[in-house]
Scaffold this active site. Structure first.
Site, PDB file in Angstrom:
ATOM      1  N   LYS A 177     -38.359  47.629  38.208  1.00 26.39           N
ATOM      2  CA  LYS A 177     -37.241  47.758  38.957  1.00 26.39           C
ATOM      3  C   LYS A 177     -36.168  47.403  37.663  1.00 26.39           C
ATOM      4  O   LYS A 177     -36.378  47.142  36.728  1.00 26.39           O
ATOM      5  CB  LYS A 177     -36.976  46.588  39.915  1.00 26.39           C
ATOM      6  CG  LYS A 177     -37.136  45.203  39.487  1.00 26.39           C
ATOM      7  CD  LYS A 177     -35.887  44.772  38.873  1.00 26.39           C
ATOM      8  CE  LYS A 177     -34.487  45.058  39.712  1.00 26.39           C
ATOM      9  NZ  LYS A 177     -33.309  44.397  38.985  1.00 26.39           N
ATOM     10  N   THR A 188     -31.809  44.458  32.891  1.00 26.03           N
ATOM     11  CA  THR A 188     -32.055  43.761  34.074  1.00 26.03           C
ATOM     12  C   THR A 188     -33.052  44.508  34.619  1.00 26.03           C
ATOM     13  O   THR A 188     -33.153  45.120  35.646  1.00 26.03           O
ATOM     14  CB  THR A 188     -31.065  43.697  35.038  1.00 26.03           C
ATOM     15  OG1 THR A 188     -29.868  43.043  34.631  1.00 26.03           O
ATOM     16  CG2 THR A 188     -31.531  42.904  36.303  1.00 26.03           C
ATOM     17  N   GLU A 275     -27.457  53.274  37.676  1.00 24.11           N
ATOM     18  CA  GLU A 275     -26.374  53.244  38.817  1.00 24.11           C
ATOM     19  C   GLU A 275     -25.376  54.492  38.465  1.00 24.11           C
ATOM     20  O   GLU A 275     -24.958  54.419  37.423  1.00 24.11           O
ATOM     21  CB  GLU A 275     -25.729  51.725  38.174  1.00 24.11           C
ATOM     22  CG  GLU A 275     -26.581  50.758  38.975  1.00 24.11           C
ATOM     23  CD  GLU A 275     -25.973  49.273  38.556  1.00 24.11           C
ATOM     24  OE1 GLU A 275     -25.019  49.153  37.785  1.00 24.11           O
ATOM     25  OE2 GLU A 275     -26.745  48.238  39.087  1.00 24.11           O
TER      26      GLU A 275
END
Lengths: 404, 404
Positions: A177, A188, A275
């Protein structure tokens, strides 16, 4: 917005003997949502990992670093919605409380449980909610686990491989993830791969580092290195293959190659789901004097907001790439020797635009959604790859609104 | 979108004895537009500068570096619309051709003219157009020159100071440009300050470095170091003040202080006009073990897209600041000792959120358009400042559409 990325269905993911998966709902950020994942391992599984180098590393990372590598781990527990980072000693206590709850549930010791957290930094972990959820976990397959560890991800990331070596089958399944705050050492990002071979603990520790360096440590979305990055390999030892007791030899290399292939898919999936990403960019730096230097150049290109916005606009504004090469920190770089290709179009040589270059050729490459930038420094034999994405309106929107 | 920045009017800018300004129209990107600026200096002016460290530095930068410091420069010529960077040896020839045209016009040698270019990289400089424009220049005051050197800038940047020292008046006027590709060493930025004191060439060279290190080298918009950054100080020697022949003493220090004050205004104006900026952010790193270390931490915060998008959203997502401190590269940082303030609100200490912190206090600071982040590393006596801005939709838009 993910670039050429689809979630796997259950049939595409192999069960790994020795691993049982569960998910639960702690209601950390929203109700009726799987935000806790539990991976229960059979006894004698080997576990090794690599973790963020961030000095403000999260409490769960500190716990994992204390415990790994190990042949005594019985479970991994992951929560989303809260990173338990920047939470000081109190954060450590809460991480251990979650481990204790898992231990009670599956009948082992708290120090046989590894905690992982991802989400907002600097807020106290709601450990009671997680503890309550742990009492009501449901068994699932890898596809559901891959979905349960997502945060701002838009597509669940997973993959499987099967290898026949020395006449025996070895199975590998992994999930990952991450989509923002992604940059080497590491992101992250969370990555987990389980395989059913029997790999000695100290060999597994070497292996996880070798695999990470060619995969999860080669991706960059926004240049930020997170507090929580973790990549862990679990070796359950349930396959019939003879134990691997040294980090060398044909069997070791065969397993390593498959692990790199799978980890690269999982790592690249993070970039493809970056993103706001609309393009997947491979930066290939060749003929550097050293690996470090190749990395510096690849890194400068992959981090540059100007390069990334130009890719978003499909604008072959190649000067921005040259500019990034120029400030990468290779102090004695002779720019006359540097050549740059966009796809297979030579765009720069001899300190400037290539004589053969026409803008229509560059523009044609720029319209693609998978693009390779190749840089030849003509200084030596080192080469490195970095995988990144473009920078879009959507990136700003996602990150401006993350907590709201 | 500029943050608290207004253009100066003509009356606010002091004429500097020994400097004549002209603008012209070469039609490089659009017609009927001042895109060439000429600064003609009286004989015996001293000129020194600092330039980008980018290895793909522009042709005009290479020419300036060959000629400076000098007491023999008679003119500076600036064009916008084309950076003449990544243009190889051909770019050098074109830069020199422009200098020769200026020399012919003002009756001096070509090597008494300094060229400056800013704009798109990797495209040939249209030097014939500039040469034609040079024959038809019009005299102007500093306000018009400040406007003529703009590219994606939205506000012209200029300022003046007057100092009385040893009973004599010294006047200073400067202009700057730049709003994207801004990062230390230095920025797609041009900065020029002229003063009428008489400063020895070798002293001026020390001075320009000292001033740049506290001003233009402390700003960051997007982390990209441009190919064309130049900061130049001209000392015309027309004031009655006695010549300054050493980089020390009260008079030198007084002049240096005024130069830093003015250069800081010009440098901060670039950040205030940062592409898409809605907030001006001062990063103040205190009690670092070394200046280098203070810089690393300030730099990591100022570059982080995650920090910058959080500021855009007025979201006190302070974990992103801690995260950036953590990955700045201070390998033995004890995060328990680090304290962080947002404005005058203590937000983090002892490795996590400050006990006294309430989100409403952080949110109140975040709503302001001028915000200071203070980081106390508790390791020594070094301190540094960086000035940066937030990251908005508009940044992506401007940079995605720059060439269209």
């Amino acid at each position: 917005m993910a670039v050429h990325l689809k979630p796997k269905n259950a049939q595409e993911l192999l069960t790994i003997d020795g691993v049982q998966l569960f998910v639960g709902q702690a209601g950390i950020k929203k109700p009726d949502y799987n935000d806790v994942t539990l991976m229960v391992l059979s006894p004698n599984s080997r576990v090794a990992g690599v973790f963020t180098q961030n000095r403000f590393c999260a409490a769960p990372v500190r716990v994992c670093q204390e415990l790994l590598p190990s042949s005594n781990i019985r479970a991994l527990v992951v929560n989303t919605g809260n990173a338990n980072a920047g939470t000081g000693d109190d954060g450590l206590k809460r991480a251990r409380a979650v481990c204790a709850a898992v231990a009670e549930q599956i009948k082992c010791e708290a120090n046989q449980v590894l905690p992982f957290s991802t989400g907002v930094i600097l807020e106290p972990l709601p450990h009671e909610k997680i503890q309550a959820a742990i009492k009501k976990m449901k068994p699932v397959h890898w596809d559901i686990a891959a979905k349960a560890i997502m945060t701002t991800d838009t597509v669940a990331k997973s993959g499987s491989r099967e290898l026949v070596v020395d006449g025996e089958h070895v199975r590998f399944t992994g999930i990952s993830k991450g989509s923002g705050m992604i940059h080497p050492n590491m992101a992250t990002m969370l990555g987990f791969i389980a395989l059913d071979a029997n790999i000695a603990t100290e060999v597994l520790q070497v292996l996880v580092k070798e695999v990470a360096d060619k995969t999860f440590n080669c991706i960059s979305v926004d240049g930020d290195t997170s507090t929580n990055d973790s990549f862990v390999i679990v070796s359950t030892g349930k396959a019939k293959l003879a134990p691997i007791t040294a980090a060398e030899g044909a069997t070791y290399e065969a397993i390593k190659a498959v692990l790199i292939d799978l980890a690269l898919e999982l790592a690249q999936a993070i970039v493809r789901d970056g993103e706001g990403a609309t393009k997947f960019i491979t930066v290939d730096v060749q003929h550097a004097a050293t690996a470090e230097e190749a990395r510096q150049v690849a890194d400068a290109i992959a981090r540059s907001p100007l390069v990334k916005t130009a890719f978003f606009a499909s604008d072959p504004n190649l000067g921005r790439i040259l500019c990034a090469i120029g400030y990468a920190g290779v102090v004695d770089l002779d720019v006359q020797q540097v050549r740059v290709w966009l796809g297979n179009v030579l765009v720069a040589e001899k300190g400037g635009r290539a004589a053969s270059y026409v803008e229509s050729a560059g523009a044609a490459v720029m319209k693609q959604s998978d693009i390779t930038i190749t840089v030849d420094l003509a200084r030596g034999d080192a080469q490195t790859f970095m995988y990144t994405c473009d920078f879009s309106y959507e990136y700003v929107k996602i990150n401006a609104e993350y907590r709201s």
